[in-house]
Design a protein around this motif. Sequence first.
Motif, PDB file in Angstrom:
ATOM      1  N   SER A  99      43.096  74.523  20.429  1.00 27.67           N
ATOM      2  CA  SER A  99      42.583  75.886  20.405  1.00 27.67           C
ATOM      3  C   SER A  99      42.115  76.333  21.784  1.00 27.67           C
ATOM      4  N   VAL A 100      41.557  75.422  22.577  1.00 26.78           N
ATOM      5  CA  VAL A 100      41.123  75.816  23.926  1.00 26.78           C
ATOM      6  C   VAL A 100      42.339  76.193  24.772  1.00 26.78           C
ATOM      7  N   GLY A 124      40.106  72.477  12.062  1.00 29.88           N
ATOM      8  CA  GLY A 124      40.315  71.040  12.237  1.00 29.88           C
ATOM      9  C   GLY A 124      39.469  70.185  11.316  1.00 29.88           C
ATOM     10  N   ILE A 176      39.309  63.510  23.567  1.00 32.04           N
ATOM     11  CA  ILE A 176      39.924  64.681  24.205  1.00 32.04           C
ATOM     12  C   ILE A 176      41.157  64.265  24.995  1.00 32.04           C
ATOM     13  N   LEU A 229      39.201  66.140  15.301  1.00 30.06           N
ATOM     14  CA  LEU A 229      38.542  67.414  15.565  1.00 30.06           C
ATOM     15  C   LEU A 229      38.715  67.791  17.043  1.00 30.06           C
ATOM     16  N   SER A 230      38.587  66.801  17.913  1.00 28.22           N
ATOM     17  CA  SER A 230      38.782  67.073  19.344  1.00 28.22           C
ATOM     18  C   SER A 230      40.198  67.546  19.596  1.00 28.22           C
ATOM     19  N   SER A 284      38.135  81.297  19.754  1.00 30.25           N
ATOM     20  CA  SER A 284      39.281  80.446  19.439  1.00 30.25           C
ATOM     21  C   SER A 284      38.828  79.007  19.211  1.00 30.25           C
ATOM     22  N   VAL A 285      37.822  78.573  19.971  1.00 26.49           N
ATOM     23  CA  VAL A 285      37.337  77.202  19.777  1.00 26.49           C
ATOM     24  C   VAL A 285      36.708  77.055  18.398  1.00 26.49           C
ATOM     25  N   VAL A 286      35.930  78.065  18.002  1.00 24.01           N
ATOM     26  CA  VAL A 286      35.319  78.023  16.674  1.00 24.01           C
ATOM     27  C   VAL A 286      36.411  77.965  15.601  1.00 24.01           C
ATOM     28  N   ALA A 288      40.369  71.023  18.743  1.00 21.50           N
ATOM     29  CA  ALA A 288      39.660  71.805  19.756  1.00 21.50           C
ATOM     30  C   ALA A 288      40.513  71.946  21.008  1.00 21.50           C
ATOM     31  N   GLY A 324      39.438  76.873  15.946  1.00 17.91           N
ATOM     32  CA  GLY A 324      40.081  75.561  16.019  1.00 17.91           C
ATOM     33  C   GLY A 324      39.241  74.490  15.347  1.00 17.91           C
ATOM     34  N   LEU A 325      37.928  74.552  15.584  1.00 13.26           N
ATOM     35  CA  LEU A 325      37.051  73.535  14.996  1.00 13.26           C
ATOM     36  C   LEU A 325      37.015  73.667  13.477  1.00 13.26           C
TER      37      LEU A 325
END
Lengths: 228, 428
Positions: free
Chosen positions: B355-356, B409, B11, B348-349, B401-403, B352, B405-406
């Motif tokens: 997107s966060v 990604g 992250i 992936l992070s 949005s996180v979903v 995320a 983004g994941l």
Amino acid sequence: MSALIAIRGLRKAYVMGDETVHALAGVDLDFQQGEFVAILGPSGSGKSTLMHILGFMDTPTEGSIVFDGQEVAKIEPDLRAWYRSNRVGFVFQSFNLLPRLTVLENVALPMLYRENSDPVANEAAATIALERVGMSHRLDHRPNQLSGGERQRVAIARAIVGSPSIIFADEPTGNLDVKNIDRILDLLGSLIKEGITVVLVTHDLAVAEKAHRVISMRAGLVQEDRTR
Amino acid sequence: MKLFDRIRPAILNGLRELQANKIRSLLSMSGIILGVASLVAMVTVVQGMVGNFRQFVDAMGGIEKITVTREQLPKEQEHLAELSEGITMRDVERIRKTVSLVDNISPEARVGSERLIVEGRETSTYVTGVTADYLPVAKRWVDPGFGRFISDLDVLNMNDVIVLGSAVVPELFGANVDPVGKVIKIRGRRFTVIGILNNIEGSGMQIRSANSRSSGGSWRWRNSGALIPVSTAQAKFIGNDRLSGLGLRIGDAELLRDAVEQTERTILAGHKGLRDFAITTNEQVLEDFRKTEAAFKLSLGGVAGISLFVGGIGIMNVMLASINERIREIGVRKAVGARGSDLFLQFLSEAAVISVIGGLIGLVVSMGIVALMNYILMQALPTGAVATLDWLIMVQGLAFSVVVGLVAGVYPALRAASLDPIEALRHE
Ligand SMILES: Nc1ncnc2c1ncn2[C@@H]1O[C@H](COP(=O)(O)OP(=O)(O)OP(=O)(O)O)[C@@H](O)[C@H]1O
Ligand SMILES: [Mg+2]
């Protein structure tokens, strides 16, 4: 004393269409603990291929490699990654430091991928490694703020940070001037005293002179293996 | 815990990448920003409208209210018009006896628009004859200190008493005068003011409205009008025993259909089969509204869904570009011991993180949109849909949005994970 690495019948073939390139055509070699070995040979003779396979970055087409008593020629990628972060160090001609990370972070990178990795301990190990290569005054610099010789010292610090049994250096002095070449070779030579095996590839006979053992390769085979 | 140890540096690394490529990252976030902003804003506004409408239906008597009104006989019964007695207090008695689902029955006899006169002043308002049951059926009351409502005794004795709507009082008596006990003349008859109905806008009903101008237009009728005993209205103004309609309140809205059916059968039996009445409920209004609401949600959800989809593509695109640029980095990381899964997690992070942050910016934008929508709706709707951002919706928007983004990604991260270290290092 049994060898740290015992290689038997090692082959690596690249199939390019109809043509097959035999980068390694059946190599038998033993490396002992604490040896300082230089590998010489013309371009395309298979030096880098051998280093990559021994450095767990590539797999052979055929043959056996016994590393510290374990057969490792055909192990899973994750296990190879474990060997890379725990048992071997690699030094490249072009340094391969990450430009966005600081010197300290670059050196700590291999520790990041070990199990039970702990930021504080990683940083401490990286600091010690940088002290050993004489770069502890540049911890927060970025690689592009360093000279070539300094970068290679940082790269060596990264290779030794995890206390590996053996370090592979593929033309580590290829991009350096004479003064820096000596410094890097002295540094690599000093590792032997701690029981670390050093294998370096070079085109430079003067560099090979420093090693205790010189292996000459040609067309994927060991042509000469000379210990002084 | 161990997974978190692996994710934390990933992250931090993602944040660093973002910082290094601010403009590109912002561009890649734009889809997510718009997606989250529209999603959160739309859900909020639709919810606000729903909430407002519920209050509106409530003010109409709620869905537990059944209204019976006089109706022309249908064509096939027209020749029987002579036999029609209309709706009377006898219907009230019958329903009270036979339809147990009904809690309260409010008979209403409309007198019409009448001139209310006191010394020196007069005003016109609707006068209706009712009984004590008017209050529970209409969900109204008389606030303490504002007199009392019409009682059963008033109805029994045909008393000349009157209860005023709160808007009528200042027109007849001016401000700051207690009208209770005062006398009002209607068509020469003297009525004693006994109470004032609760003021709707000032009450806890909270029918919020756009501004005072439109609220005066749409809600003042609830506060105007005057009520007298139903018997008084029939005997002294209407001249017969007919009612203009009945208001029924049932205890359980779930049983609305049964109550309507039983009421219909009871009245029909009493009227010898004459269909000289109609029964309406607020259910149809609510049903229509639900359909509108569903259509709203569907179309707005579509808009938000498409922008989130586009946002996902934006993230995927930027991740692929970023991986292409950083092939050497991937090679180096692998060379020093990173596994495929380490690089998968790292990228992936990164997706995320994008997107966060995009989602958070989207939430800020959604606040602006909601404020703007509120402003527009206030102008457009009489009831004024006032929407407030709900933290739960915001959390959901962010989660969305996180979903996205994941999901976006995964493919780039898999590519990074599967790169061969030697080839990656050879990459220029
Ligand atoms: N990925 C590959 N695909 C096809 N052929 C390859 C690949 N990698 C290496 N080779 C071939 O294998 C042979 C050995 O290559 P290698 O890189 O090991 O030589 P080297 O001894 O390191 O040469 P140099 O001194 O120029 O670095 C060469 O002929 C090379 O063309
Ligand atoms: Mg080479």
